[in-house]
Design a protein around this motif. Structure first.
Motif, PDB file in Angstrom:
ATOM      1  N   VAL A   1     -19.767 -28.583   3.287  1.00 51.54           N
ATOM      2  CA  VAL A   1     -19.936 -29.929   3.848  1.00 51.54           C
ATOM      3  C   VAL A   1     -19.718 -29.885   5.357  1.00 51.54           C
ATOM      4  CG1 VAL A   1     -19.238 -31.095   1.720  1.00 51.54           C
ATOM      5  CG2 VAL A   1     -17.505 -30.490   3.423  1.00 51.54           C
ATOM      6  N   SER A   2     -20.178 -30.939   6.042  1.00 49.79           N
ATOM      7  CA  SER A   2     -20.068 -30.999   7.504  1.00 49.79           C
ATOM      8  C   SER A   2     -19.082 -32.052   7.979  1.00 49.79           C
ATOM      9  CB  SER A   2     -21.451 -31.276   8.119  1.00 49.79           C
ATOM     10  OG  SER A   2     -22.344 -30.230   7.831  1.00 49.79           O
ATOM     11  N   LYS A   3     -18.299 -32.581   7.047  1.00 49.67           N
ATOM     12  CA  LYS A   3     -17.298 -33.584   7.415  1.00 49.67           C
ATOM     13  C   LYS A   3     -15.941 -33.198   6.846  1.00 49.67           C
ATOM     14  CE  LYS A   3     -20.527 -37.458   7.760  1.00 49.67           C
ATOM     15  NZ  LYS A   3     -20.870 -38.820   7.276  1.00 49.67           N
ATOM     16  N   ARG A   4     -14.903 -33.496   7.603  1.00 51.94           N
ATOM     17  CA  ARG A   4     -13.546 -33.197   7.157  1.00 51.94           C
ATOM     18  C   ARG A   4     -13.136 -34.134   6.026  1.00 51.94           C
ATOM     19  NH1 ARG A   4     -11.065 -30.025  11.139  1.00 51.94           N
ATOM     20  NH2 ARG A   4     -12.181 -29.998  13.144  1.00 51.94           N
ATOM     21  N   GLY A   5     -12.149 -33.702   5.263  1.00 53.65           N
ATOM     22  CA  GLY A   5     -11.644 -34.520   4.168  1.00 53.65           C
ATOM     23  C   GLY A   5     -10.442 -33.854   3.531  1.00 53.65           C
ATOM     24  N   PRO A   6      -9.706 -34.599   2.702  1.00 57.06           N
ATOM     25  CA  PRO A   6      -8.503 -34.048   2.073  1.00 57.06           C
ATOM     26  C   PRO A   6      -8.780 -32.872   1.137  1.00 57.06           C
ATOM     27  CG  PRO A   6      -9.092 -36.180   1.130  1.00 57.06           C
ATOM     28  CD  PRO A   6      -9.934 -36.008   2.341  1.00 57.06           C
ATOM     29  N   THR A   7     -10.003 -32.805   0.607  1.00 53.77           N
ATOM     30  CA  THR A   7     -10.337 -31.712  -0.318  1.00 53.77           C
ATOM     31  C   THR A   7     -11.224 -30.664   0.350  1.00 53.77           C
ATOM     32  OG1 THR A   7     -12.289 -32.910  -1.144  1.00 53.77           O
ATOM     33  CG2 THR A   7     -10.197 -33.268  -2.291  1.00 53.77           C
TER      34      THR A   7
ATOM     35  N   PHE B   1     -18.950 -28.791  12.610  1.00 57.00           N
ATOM     36  CA  PHE B   1     -17.930 -28.473  11.604  1.00 57.00           C
ATOM     37  C   PHE B   1     -18.557 -28.015  10.286  1.00 57.00           C
ATOM     38  CE2 PHE B   1     -15.300 -29.747   7.986  1.00 57.00           C
ATOM     39  CZ  PHE B   1     -14.114 -29.090   8.288  1.00 57.00           C
ATOM     40  N   SER B   2     -17.980 -26.973   9.713  1.00 49.49           N
ATOM     41  CA  SER B   2     -18.347 -26.523   8.372  1.00 49.49           C
ATOM     42  C   SER B   2     -17.077 -26.357   7.545  1.00 49.49           C
ATOM     43  CB  SER B   2     -19.090 -25.178   8.412  1.00 49.49           C
ATOM     44  OG  SER B   2     -20.390 -25.338   8.893  1.00 49.49           O
TER      45      SER B   2
ATOM     46  N   GLY C   1     -34.515 -19.267  19.579  1.00 48.87           N
ATOM     47  CA  GLY C   1     -34.193 -20.644  19.224  1.00 48.87           C
ATOM     48  C   GLY C   1     -33.300 -20.708  17.999  1.00 48.87           C
ATOM     49  N   SER C   2     -33.586 -19.856  17.027  1.00 52.41           N
ATOM     50  CA  SER C   2     -32.767 -19.803  15.812  1.00 52.41           C
ATOM     51  C   SER C   2     -31.360 -19.305  16.118  1.00 52.41           C
ATOM     52  CB  SER C   2     -33.434 -18.894  14.777  1.00 52.41           C
ATOM     53  OG  SER C   2     -32.637 -18.778  13.615  1.00 52.41           O
ATOM     54  N   LEU C   3     -31.257 -18.313  16.988  1.00 51.82           N
ATOM     55  CA  LEU C   3     -29.945 -17.773  17.360  1.00 51.82           C
ATOM     56  C   LEU C   3     -29.113 -18.798  18.130  1.00 51.82           C
ATOM     57  CD1 LEU C   3     -30.961 -14.151  18.435  1.00 51.82           C
ATOM     58  CD2 LEU C   3     -29.662 -14.810  16.399  1.00 51.82           C
ATOM     59  N   ILE C   4     -29.764 -19.519  19.047  1.00 51.30           N
ATOM     60  CA  ILE C   4     -29.058 -20.558  19.799  1.00 51.30           C
ATOM     61  C   ILE C   4     -28.569 -21.647  18.852  1.00 51.30           C
ATOM     62  CG2 ILE C   4     -29.325 -22.406  21.506  1.00 51.30           C
ATOM     63  CD1 ILE C   4     -31.324 -20.585  22.975  1.00 51.30           C
ATOM     64  N   ASP C   5     -29.422 -22.039  17.922  1.00 53.17           N
ATOM     65  CA  ASP C   5     -29.055 -23.059  16.939  1.00 53.17           C
ATOM     66  C   ASP C   5     -27.864 -22.601  16.102  1.00 53.17           C
ATOM     67  OD1 ASP C   5     -29.393 -24.309  14.035  1.00 53.17           O
ATOM     68  OD2 ASP C   5     -30.405 -25.657  15.431  1.00 53.17           O
ATOM     69  N   SER C   6     -27.887 -21.331  15.693  1.00 49.42           N
ATOM     70  CA  SER C   6     -26.790 -20.792  14.881  1.00 49.42           C
ATOM     71  C   SER C   6     -25.492 -20.730  15.673  1.00 49.42           C
ATOM     72  CB  SER C   6     -27.156 -19.390  14.371  1.00 49.42           C
ATOM     73  OG  SER C   6     -28.266 -19.441  13.500  1.00 49.42           O
ATOM     74  N   LEU C   7     -25.586 -20.344  16.944  1.00 54.08           N
ATOM     75  CA  LEU C   7     -24.397 -20.257  17.786  1.00 54.08           C
ATOM     76  C   LEU C   7     -23.768 -21.641  17.993  1.00 54.08           C
ATOM     77  CD1 LEU C   7     -22.614 -18.389  19.474  1.00 54.08           C
ATOM     78  CD2 LEU C   7     -24.147 -18.791  21.412  1.00 54.08           C
ATOM     79  N   LEU C   8     -24.602 -22.631  18.236  1.00 57.69           N
ATOM     80  CA  LEU C   8     -24.106 -23.997  18.388  1.00 57.69           C
ATOM     81  C   LEU C   8     -23.517 -24.507  17.073  1.00 57.69           C
ATOM     82  CD1 LEU C   8     -27.013 -25.562  20.481  1.00 57.69           C
ATOM     83  CD2 LEU C   8     -24.702 -25.078  21.288  1.00 57.69           C
ATOM     84  N   GLY C   9     -24.187 -24.186  15.972  1.00 59.57           N
ATOM     85  CA  GLY C   9     -23.717 -24.627  14.668  1.00 59.57           C
ATOM     86  C   GLY C   9     -22.383 -24.024  14.286  1.00 59.57           C
ATOM     87  N   ALA C  10     -22.162 -22.777  14.693  1.00 64.56           N
ATOM     88  CA  ALA C  10     -20.918 -22.087  14.349  1.00 64.56           C
ATOM     89  C   ALA C  10     -19.739 -22.555  15.190  1.00 64.56           C
ATOM     90  CB  ALA C  10     -21.100 -20.584  14.524  1.00 64.56           C
ATOM     91  N   THR C  11     -20.020 -23.123  16.360  1.00 63.36           N
ATOM     92  CA  THR C  11     -18.934 -23.482  17.283  1.00 63.36           C
ATOM     93  C   THR C  11     -18.723 -24.986  17.444  1.00 63.36           C
ATOM     94  OG1 THR C  11     -20.496 -23.295  19.133  1.00 63.36           O
ATOM     95  CG2 THR C  11     -19.158 -21.352  18.611  1.00 63.36           C
ATOM     96  N   LEU C  12     -19.808 -25.749  17.543  1.00 63.21           N
ATOM     97  CA  LEU C  12     -19.694 -27.173  17.853  1.00 63.21           C
ATOM     98  C   LEU C  12     -20.007 -28.092  16.674  1.00 63.21           C
ATOM     99  CD1 LEU C  12     -21.314 -27.220  21.416  1.00 63.21           C
ATOM    100  CD2 LEU C  12     -18.892 -27.023  20.794  1.00 63.21           C
TER     101      LEU C  12
ATOM    102  N   ASP D   1     -15.788 -30.604  15.214  1.00 62.85           N
ATOM    103  CA  ASP D   1     -16.643 -31.753  14.928  1.00 62.85           C
ATOM    104  C   ASP D   1     -17.094 -32.442  16.214  1.00 62.85           C
ATOM    105  OD1 ASP D   1     -18.024 -33.567  13.503  1.00 62.85           O
ATOM    106  OD2 ASP D   1     -16.301 -34.620  12.666  1.00 62.85           O
ATOM    107  N   VAL D   2     -17.996 -31.769  16.962  1.00 61.41           N
ATOM    108  CA  VAL D   2     -18.510 -32.316  18.217  1.00 61.41           C
ATOM    109  C   VAL D   2     -19.965 -32.768  18.059  1.00 61.41           C
ATOM    110  CG1 VAL D   2     -19.080 -31.792  20.626  1.00 61.41           C
ATOM    111  CG2 VAL D   2     -16.950 -30.931  19.626  1.00 61.41           C
TER     112      VAL D   2
END
Length: 288
Positions: free
Chosen positions: A247-253, A236-237, A223-234, A261-262
């Protein structure tokens, strides 16, 4: 029916005390405490043993969330005192299991069943799914909370490149071991409460219940691995050069690190829980 009324009365009392305490301790905000009260009441009223799985996840994860708060405050952009969860986070981490718990209660006449596919493959799948559900939730939380405090350099699960702590999809050895340990706690809770609440048909079925421990351990890790895989691909970091945090949101800085960002964090948790629940349910039918 009498047993159900007794469990319902106990569940209302216990759930109120726990939800109120969690609100006072800032583990849940007001909406989270209300939703937690509803979810706990349903779980405990339907089955003391399945309710215990929810409580094992809630108490252990809440405790770990508060460990190392000062360090986490410097890492997490959306840090909340006490790790306060709102109603949406409570529902994301318990909604699927709540539906399954009610289904199990109705199909078993509100009795605690043993995992036995010969007796009922469908009920076995549902109970196995619930075990996998909370093993996943616990595994993801333990992995995140302890992995963030580790001295290890996190690596992105998709590329294994070193990344900053707090990056979605980053893993450490400590975090992965913590996820497996968290899953085993769920399995052990199921076994211990089963000694009191469940009555298996034969000694062979009783002994076979011990396989819940490795099943839950693997479910916590997967479950942790699936969560990490989804977090890394779908999910945004990025690194904010002004706040000096992930942060998890885009911005100028914000400089992108990984993902698109799905999905947000709640959606990632929900999908990983759904997949782990489904996989554990299927595996349980073949194991038991």
């Amino acid at each position: 029916m009498e047993n159900l009324l007794i469990r319902a009365s106990v569940s209302l009392f216990v759930s109120f005390l726990i939800a109120f305490r969690a609100f006072r301790k800032k583990s849940l905000d007001r909406s989270g405490a209300f939703m937690g009260f509803i979810v706990m009441t349903i779980h405990i009223a339907a089955s003391f043993r399945l309710g215990a799985l929810l409580l094992a996840f809630f108490f252990t994860s809440s405790k770990l969330t508060k460990v190392g708060e000062e360090k986490k405050r410097t890492i997490e952009a959306d840090f909340k005192e006490g790790g306060q969860r709102n109603w949406l986070q409570v529902l994301a981490n318990s909604g699927i299991a709540t539906v399954l718990v009610v289904a199990v209660g109705i199909l078993t006449n509100w009795k605690d069943p043993c995992l036995n596919s010969k007796e009922s493959a469908f009920v076995t799948a549902l109970v196995g799914g619930i075990i996998g559900h909370y093993a996943c939730c616990n595994g993801d939380t333990w992995s995140s909370e302890l992995g963030m405090l580790s001295q290890e350099q996190p690596r992105l699960i998709t590329t294994f490149k070193p990344v900053r702590k707090g990056t979605n999809g980053a893993v450490t050895k400590t975090g992965l071991l913590a996820a497996a340990a968290a899953g085993s706690v769920i399995g052990l809770t199921f076994l211990l409460f089963g000694l009191v609440t469940a009555n298996c048909s034969t000694s062979d079925v009783t002994i076979k219940q011990l396989l819940v421990l490795p099943l839950a351990t693997v479910a916590g890790l997967c479950g942790s691995l699936i969560d990490s895989l989804l977090g890394a691909t779908l999910e945004f970091s990025g690194f904010c050069t002004v706040r000096n945090k992930i942060v998890s949101k885009r911005g100028p800085t914000v400089r992108k690190i990984s993902g698109v960002d799905v999905l947000d964090n709640n959606a990632v948790n929900l999908v990983s829980i759904l997949l782990t629940t489904l996989l554990t349910a299927i595996v349980s039918v073949y194991i038991f």
